[in-house]
Design a protein around this motif. Structure first.
Motif, PDB file in Angstrom:
ATOM      1  N   ILE A  96       0.835  -1.198   0.000  1.00 19.01           N
ATOM      2  CA  ILE A  96       0.000   0.000   0.000  1.00 19.01           C
ATOM      3  C   ILE A  96       0.871   1.250   0.000  1.00 19.01           C
ATOM      4  CG2 ILE A  96      -1.766   1.293   1.271  1.00 19.01           C
ATOM      5  CD1 ILE A  96      -2.873  -1.275   0.341  1.00 19.01           C
ATOM      6  N   GLY A 113      -6.150  -3.333   1.186  1.00 17.31           N
ATOM      7  CA  GLY A 113      -5.183  -3.156   2.262  1.00 17.31           C
ATOM      8  C   GLY A 113      -5.705  -3.621   3.607  1.00 17.31           C
ATOM      9  N   CYS A 141      -2.589   0.303  -4.295  1.00 10.72           N
ATOM     10  CA  CYS A 141      -2.262  -1.016  -3.763  1.00 10.72           C
ATOM     11  C   CYS A 141      -1.777  -1.894  -4.907  1.00 10.72           C
ATOM     12  CB  CYS A 141      -3.503  -1.638  -3.125  1.00 10.72           C
ATOM     13  SG  CYS A 141      -3.252  -3.328  -2.539  1.00 10.72           S
TER      14      CYS A 141
END
Length: 120
Positions: free
Chosen positions: A18, A60, A28
């Motif tokens: 991330i 994430g 991401c």
């Protein structure tokens, strides 16, 4: 007429990478293993995924190595110039527009650590 749509279901190869930008944008990156059935054995194909914004935040927060996910997006090619040789390089990347979390709640609690091909 042109069509560029990719739909994949597979297992994530590593925890999400991330990045948060000063603008507030979130990116991401993931790898996804998708089994390809052949006569002799099951061989996974590996895909590089790129997710942005809310989709990236969801990945994430909820996606981990081994998670079973489904994605829909489009194929693009990232291009760059090699710093050492100056040669132009590229790699295919799936830009994900939709993410589906397909694993069970039990899977999310740590039951999916084995990435061997027979478990895909």
């Amino acid at each position: 007429m042109s069509i560029n749509v990719v739909t994949l279901v597979g297992r994530v190869g590593g925890d999400p990478d991330i990045k948060y930008f000063e603008s507030g944008t979130v990116k991401c990156q993931l790898t996804l293993a998708v089994n390809r059935r052949t006569r002799n054995s099951d061989q996974p194909d590996w895909f590089n995924l790129e997710l942005w914004g809310k989709t990236a935040e969801v990945a994430g927060n909820y996606v981990r190595k081994g998670s079973l996910i489904g994605v829909k997006g489009y194929l693009k090619f990232d291009t760059w110039s090699d710093r050492q040789t100056g040669v132009n390089r590229s790699k295919p990347v799936i830009h994900v527009e939709q993410l589906e979390l397909l694993g069970s709640k039990r899977d999310a609690e740590g039951g999916m650590g084995d990435m061997s091909p027979e478990n895909f």
